[in-house]
Motif scaffolding. Structure first.
Motif, PDB file in Angstrom:
ATOM      1  N   LEU A  20       0.934  -1.203  -0.027  1.00 22.77           N
ATOM      2  CA  LEU A  20      -0.102  -0.058   0.064  1.00 22.77           C
ATOM      3  C   LEU A  20       0.913   1.147  -0.019  1.00 22.77           C
ATOM      4  O   LEU A  20       2.032   1.319   0.451  1.00 22.77           O
ATOM      5  N   ILE A  21       0.237   2.280  -0.482  1.00 25.93           N
ATOM      6  CA  ILE A  21       1.395   3.421  -0.779  1.00 25.93           C
ATOM      7  C   ILE A  21       0.589   5.039  -0.511  1.00 25.93           C
ATOM      8  O   ILE A  21       1.300   5.755  -0.351  1.00 25.93           O
ATOM      9  N   HIS A  22      -0.401   4.672   0.716  1.00 22.54           N
ATOM     10  CA  HIS A  22      -0.874   6.152   1.021  1.00 22.54           C
ATOM     11  C   HIS A  22      -0.667   6.171   2.508  1.00 22.54           C
ATOM     12  O   HIS A  22      -0.485   5.298   3.123  1.00 22.54           O
ATOM     13  N   SER A  23      -0.978   7.493   2.923  1.00 19.92           N
ATOM     14  CA  SER A  23      -0.967   7.797   4.395  1.00 19.92           C
ATOM     15  C   SER A  23      -2.142   8.819   4.452  1.00 19.92           C
ATOM     16  O   SER A  23      -2.709   9.324   3.780  1.00 19.92           O
ATOM     17  N   GLU A  46      -4.061  -6.425   7.443  1.00 18.69           N
ATOM     18  CA  GLU A  46      -3.387  -5.148   7.042  1.00 18.69           C
ATOM     19  C   GLU A  46      -2.486  -4.575   7.937  1.00 18.69           C
ATOM     20  O   GLU A  46      -2.647  -4.711   9.387  1.00 18.69           O
ATOM     21  N   LEU A  47      -1.313  -4.105   7.476  1.00 19.52           N
ATOM     22  CA  LEU A  47      -0.084  -3.404   8.261  1.00 19.52           C
ATOM     23  C   LEU A  47      -0.024  -2.099   8.413  1.00 19.52           C
ATOM     24  O   LEU A  47      -0.015  -1.549   6.947  1.00 19.52           O
ATOM     25  N   VAL A  48      -0.154  -1.428   9.569  1.00 18.04           N
ATOM     26  CA  VAL A  48      -0.309  -0.022   9.394  1.00 18.04           C
ATOM     27  C   VAL A  48       0.773   0.774  10.390  1.00 18.04           C
ATOM     28  O   VAL A  48       0.693   0.222  11.589  1.00 18.04           O
ATOM     29  N   THR A  49       1.590   1.639   9.979  1.00 19.43           N
ATOM     30  CA  THR A  49       2.412   2.261  11.031  1.00 19.43           C
ATOM     31  C   THR A  49       1.791   3.640  11.454  1.00 19.43           C
ATOM     32  O   THR A  49       0.845   4.235  10.767  1.00 19.43           O
ATOM     33  N   THR A  50       2.221   4.032  12.755  1.00 21.04           N
ATOM     34  CA  THR A  50       1.876   5.072  13.265  1.00 21.04           C
ATOM     35  C   THR A  50       2.897   5.557  14.220  1.00 21.04           C
ATOM     36  O   THR A  50       3.577   4.823  14.918  1.00 21.04           O
ATOM     37  N   ASP A  51       3.171   6.916  14.352  1.00 22.12           N
ATOM     38  CA  ASP A  51       4.072   7.529  15.111  1.00 22.12           C
ATOM     39  C   ASP A  51       3.001   7.954  16.683  1.00 22.12           C
ATOM     40  O   ASP A  51       3.719   8.813  17.298  1.00 22.12           O
ATOM     41  N   ARG A  63      -2.933   9.464  12.715  1.00 23.81           N
ATOM     42  CA  ARG A  63      -1.667   9.659  11.589  1.00 23.81           C
ATOM     43  C   ARG A  63      -0.977   8.024  11.571  1.00 23.81           C
ATOM     44  O   ARG A  63      -0.397   7.594  12.319  1.00 23.81           O
ATOM     45  N   VAL A  64      -1.345   7.687  10.260  1.00 29.29           N
ATOM     46  CA  VAL A  64      -0.980   6.412   9.920  1.00 29.29           C
ATOM     47  C   VAL A  64      -0.574   6.252   8.280  1.00 29.29           C
ATOM     48  O   VAL A  64      -0.667   7.281   7.525  1.00 29.29           O
ATOM     49  N   GLY A  65       0.447   5.490   8.204  1.00 27.25           N
ATOM     50  CA  GLY A  65       0.973   5.001   6.871  1.00 27.25           C
ATOM     51  C   GLY A  65       0.599   3.872   6.518  1.00 27.25           C
ATOM     52  O   GLY A  65       0.915   2.683   7.416  1.00 27.25           O
ATOM     53  N   PHE A  66       0.209   3.112   5.636  1.00 25.68           N
ATOM     54  CA  PHE A  66      -0.367   2.032   5.269  1.00 25.68           C
ATOM     55  C   PHE A  66       0.694   1.165   4.604  1.00 25.68           C
ATOM     56  O   PHE A  66       1.460   1.573   3.584  1.00 25.68           O
ATOM     57  N   LEU A  67       1.285   0.041   4.893  1.00 23.70           N
ATOM     58  CA  LEU A  67       2.370  -0.969   4.480  1.00 23.70           C
ATOM     59  C   LEU A  67       1.703  -1.870   3.338  1.00 23.70           C
ATOM     60  O   LEU A  67       2.454  -1.982   2.260  1.00 23.70           O
ATOM     61  N   GLY A 118       4.357   1.471   2.313  1.00 29.68           N
ATOM     62  CA  GLY A 118       5.227   0.483   1.909  1.00 29.68           C
ATOM     63  C   GLY A 118       6.414   0.724   0.825  1.00 29.68           C
ATOM     64  O   GLY A 118       7.455   0.325   1.261  1.00 29.68           O
ATOM     65  N   PRO A 119       6.025   1.902   0.051  1.00 29.46           N
ATOM     66  CA  PRO A 119       7.217   2.022  -0.712  1.00 29.46           C
ATOM     67  C   PRO A 119       8.218   2.703  -0.012  1.00 29.46           C
ATOM     68  O   PRO A 119       9.614   2.640  -0.369  1.00 29.46           O
ATOM     69  N   ASP A 120       7.889   3.560   1.140  1.00 37.00           N
ATOM     70  CA  ASP A 120       8.854   4.267   1.764  1.00 37.00           C
ATOM     71  C   ASP A 120       9.908   3.086   2.557  1.00 37.00           C
ATOM     72  O   ASP A 120      11.366   3.548   2.836  1.00 37.00           O
ATOM     73  N   LEU A 121       9.531   1.975   2.730  1.00 44.32           N
ATOM     74  CA  LEU A 121      10.499   1.081   3.342  1.00 44.32           C
ATOM     75  C   LEU A 121      10.797  -0.077   2.359  1.00 44.32           C
ATOM     76  O   LEU A 121      11.581  -0.950   2.741  1.00 44.32           O
ATOM     77  N   GLY A 122      10.517   0.182   0.978  1.00 42.81           N
ATOM     78  CA  GLY A 122      10.999  -0.715   0.158  1.00 42.81           C
ATOM     79  C   GLY A 122      10.418  -2.306   0.034  1.00 42.81           C
ATOM     80  O   GLY A 122      11.076  -3.146  -0.499  1.00 42.81           O
ATOM     81  N   LEU A 123       9.203  -2.030   0.270  1.00 42.78           N
ATOM     82  CA  LEU A 123       8.429  -3.495   0.499  1.00 42.78           C
ATOM     83  C   LEU A 123       7.868  -3.884  -0.897  1.00 42.78           C
ATOM     84  O   LEU A 123       7.671  -3.132  -1.926  1.00 42.78           O
TER      85      LEU A 123
END
Length: 132
Positions: A20-23, A46-51, A63-67, A118-123
């Motif tokens: 996934l490519i959005h936040s 689904e894997l989702v990052t958050t600070d 505040r989320v980024g979707f992996l 996902g793209p931020d981490l090169g997945l």
């Protein structure tokens, strides 16, 4: 994790099936009260990052980024605090779970220093994901 309640476990592994490519800054996910969730072989989550790192049940996570989505290889237990790795590289630790799409899938919220996609981490698809 409570050392008086939690015992040893095998890691939960799986393969990325979609990147996934959005936040978002206004997602409104809500942390479930549960510190762990059982997952079954072939389920997709689904894997989702958050600070935002507040583990309080009911905490709102905006505040989320979707992996991406991961297919579980064998049943197991994912616990709050588990390290999450993709292709051996540490992403962060499990903050908790959002069930807004359950029973289709859980959102596994991953605490990170900086929200990432996902793209931020090169997945890439088929990359191994490991919890534990």
């Amino acid at each position: 994790m409570n050392p008086h309640e939690d015992g040893l476990k095998r890691p939960v592994t799986g393969s990325l099936v979609k990147v996934l490519i959005h936040s978002r800054d206004d997602r409104g996910m809500v942390l479930e009260e549960y510190a762990s969730r059982c997952v079954r072989r072939e389920e997709i989550h689904e894997l989702v990052t958050t600070d935002q790192h507040d583990p309080t049940p009911g905490a709102v996570v905006d505040r989320v980024g979707f992996l991406g989505f991961v297919e579980i290889a064998a049943g197991g237990v994912i616990d709050r605090g588990d390290e999450v790795r993709a292709d051996g590289h540490l992403i962060g630790t499990v903050l908790g779970f959002d069930a807004c799409h359950f029973p289709n899938h859980y959102n596994v919220l991953i605490a990170v220093d900086k929200t990432a996609t996902g793209p931020d981490l090169g997945l890439t698809p088929e990359m191994e994901v490991r919890f534990g």
